[in-house]
Design a protein around this motif. Structure first.
Motif, short mmCIF file in Angstrom:
data_model
loop_
_atom_site.label_atom_id
_atom_site.label_comp_id
_atom_site.label_asym_id
_atom_site.label_seq_id
_atom_site.Cartn_x
_atom_site.Cartn_y
_atom_site.Cartn_z
N GLN A 148 3.58 -1.53 -2.91
CA GLN A 148 2.99 -0.95 -1.72
C GLN A 148 2.75 0.55 -1.90
OE1 GLN A 148 5.85 -2.27 1.32
NE2 GLN A 148 4.25 -3.61 2.16
N ASP A 149 3.67 1.22 -2.58
CA ASP A 149 3.52 2.65 -2.86
C ASP A 149 2.29 2.90 -3.72
OD1 ASP A 149 4.28 5.41 -3.00
OD2 ASP A 149 5.12 5.03 -4.98
N GLN A 167 -0.85 2.38 -1.65
CA GLN A 167 -1.16 3.50 -0.74
C GLN A 167 -1.69 4.71 -1.50
OE1 GLN A 167 1.69 4.16 2.37
NE2 GLN A 167 1.08 6.28 2.69
N ASN A 181 5.61 0.22 5.75
CA ASN A 181 4.53 0.50 4.80
C ASN A 181 3.24 -0.19 5.22
OD1 ASN A 181 6.30 2.02 3.28
ND2 ASN A 181 6.65 0.44 1.74
#
Length: 555
Positions: free
Chosen positions: A149-150, A153, A206
């Motif tokens: 997810q990081d 993004q 997130n």
């Protein structure tokens, strides 16, 4: 750069201009016995990498795969392959996470994360593997989920969640129970202990933040989606659920019975028909899994509002390096303690093997310069030894220039750390190193790290290790990462012990006793500083074949 007016050229058009950037001339010779020895060694490491990858890609295998397929389901990687554009590659993240953890068999941590192209658009896939313990969450798998997810993004990638799992592992322990398994690994705290569930909310946070930023969130419910995991499709912009197999509920029939006494029917409680016609929790009904995967492509094809990819100045037509990718195996030494010229690596990953080196004669243990990879301009920092003050100052200057120009940075790690000693401390090595760390922390450009050899102590920080938020950190199979080498750590402990004995007025340890003290320390560090160990814990984004470095960086 941008085209200039033709009025600058008397003929009315610009002539083809030869490149002025020099080519790196390799010193590696295939006829050299050392080259052949290195190649053989690295082919062995690459073979081991492929062996491990082939194992984890089988998932749970055996009866678990058989049961999975009887239900009309694909394996997670097969699902991804059916969604991505035909003929395209995928880039898997931390495929070897969980290796030999939790008693073994938790391949890829039970979660598959990969980047693939759908409708010409790069997307992040996150999928739970139901053939491994029913798709329940393990800590290392959850760590991968958050890392994916990081990455999504940071790079503005739409997220596609392929859900098929039973949520948290309720027994709180690994499959081997308390104590140690045959390999000696302590399993007592390798499950999901009661209080750790609070971290589970991070994935939903997130999702919400990415959706608010305009990063599409899409779910395909292929199987169970239970408890907190039910929020994954509910919080997506669009969700698809498969008839019969797909279920979404906060509490399944057993929990409903235990909590309320109600005998709930699974499909009425959370099935595809109910959620697409009554609750409205899911948006699209799919009669079978293959239809659901095709519908996922349909969703991506109709996305809008894409944040455009940053347009870099000075892009060039891609061209291959002068040297064959196979030859990179002949330049990497058998041990991280053997020095080699990092330019030999640069020559095999950059376009035309051309490299515009910066401050070539100053701070020679740090190699800095500009090149192109598949046409994209990059700034490269590579190690040719320890970091001295001059090397740190040079790197700081180079990073700042790249930041002003908007040039992405590539770090090639092969570093034992900063030079130490009275002369160097008086000369300001700590201060100069801090300047380099500060520059790397704040430079406003994408950063990418490849650990080619050793990456020890503060050298890992200075070379943009995982703590400094590079877009990706990949390791070569022979890489090593730790605070320091085993011999150095053991030497420090021995000196401290000898000094303590001296203060207490006791006799110093004889050499044989000192060797006994050092051995477990050396063995302990050397057994845990390998690329395999780092990647098992998902402390990086995966181990790659050195020959694929150029392709991975370009992707």
């Amino acid at each position: 750069g941008e085209a200039v007016t033709s009025s600058w050229f008397p003929s009315g058009q610009a002539d083809e201009q030869p490149y002025a950037t020099p080519v790196i001339r390799t010193k590696a010779k295939p006829s050299d016995p050392a080259y052949a020895k290195r190649k053989e060694h690295n082919e062995g490491l690459c073979g081991e990498l492929q062996r491990r990858l082939s194992i984890v890609k089988q998932g749970g295998g055996g009866k678990y795969e058989e049961l999975h397929r009887k239900r009309g389901k694909n394996l997670v990687r097969e699902r991804i392959a059916k969604i991505v554009d035909a003929g395209s590659d995928t880039l898997e993240i931390s495929a070897l996470a969980g290796w030999e953890m939790y008693g073994g068999g938790i391949h890829s941590g039970g979660v598959i994360c990969a980047i693939g192209v759908v409708g010409g658009r790069e997307c992040m896939f996150i999928g739970t593997d139901a053939t491994i313990k029913g798709g329940v969450n393990f800590p290392v798998g959850y760590k991968k989920w958050l890392r994916a997810q990081d990455i999504a993004q940071q790079n503005h990638l739409p997220c596609i969640y392929l859900i098929d799992g039973g949520g948290a592992k309720l027994d709180g322990q690994a499959s081997g129970g308390k104590g140690k398994n045959p390999s000696g690994r302590d399993l007592s705290y390798e499950g999901v202990l009661p209080a750790t569930f609070v971290e589970g909310g991070r994935q939903f946070f997130n999702q919400a933040r990415m959706s608010a930023l305009g990063i599409p969130q899409i779910a395909v419910v292929c199987g169970m989606c239970t408890a907190g995991g039910a929020y994954t499709p509910a919080m997506c912009d669009e969700s698809i659920i498969v008839q019969g197999n797909g279920t979404v509920y906060l509490g399944g029939p057993p929990l409903v019975k235990a909590a309320t006494g109600e005998d709930a029917d699974e499909q009425s409680l959370g099935g595809a028909v109910m959620h697409t016609s009554k609750s409205g929790t899911c948006d699209h009904f799919a009669p079978d899994e293959d239809t659901a995967l095709a519908m996922c492509r349909e969703v991506v094809e109709n996305l809008s509002g894409r944040m455009p990819r940053t347009s870099l100045q000075n892009c060039a037509a891609p061209e291959p390096p002068l040297y064959d990718e196979e030859s990179i195996l002949g330049v990497i030494p058998e041990s991280t303690s053997i020095p080699y010229d990092i330019r030999e690596v640069i020559a095999r990953i950059v376009d035309g093997s051309r490299f515009h080196e910066f401050k070539a004669k100053y701070g020679p243990t740090m190699i800095c310069g500009w090149a192109h990879i598949e046409g994209y301009p990059v700034g490269i920092l590579g190690n040719n030894g320890m970091l001295f003050s001059e090397a740190a100052i040079k790197a700081t200057h180079f990073v700042q220039i790249c930041g002003k120009r908007g040039t992405p940075l590539v770090f090639l790690h092969n570093i034992t750390g900063f030079i130490i000693g009275t002369t160097y401390e008086q000369g300001g090595i700590t201060k100069d190193g801090a300047k380099m760390v500060n520059a790397i922390s704040n430079v406003p450009v994408p950063k990418f790290s490849i650990v080619c050899g050793g990456s020890f102590g503060a050298g890992n920080y200075a070379m943009c290790g995982p703590a400094f938020e590079p877009r990706f950190t990949f390791l070569w199979p022979g890489a090593k990462i730790s605070v320091m080498g085993g011999e150095q750590a053991a030497g420090v402990v021995a000196i401290v012990k000898q000094n303590a004995l001296k203060r207490d007025g006791q006799q110093p340890m004889p050499p044989e006793m000192e060797a006994m003290l050092k051995k477990p320390i050396i063995d302990g560090i050397e057994s845990k500083n390998s690329a395999w160990h780092s990647s098992a814990g998902a402390f990086d984004d995966g181990i790659i074949d050195p020959r694929s470095t150029r392709r991975v960086l370009a992707q």
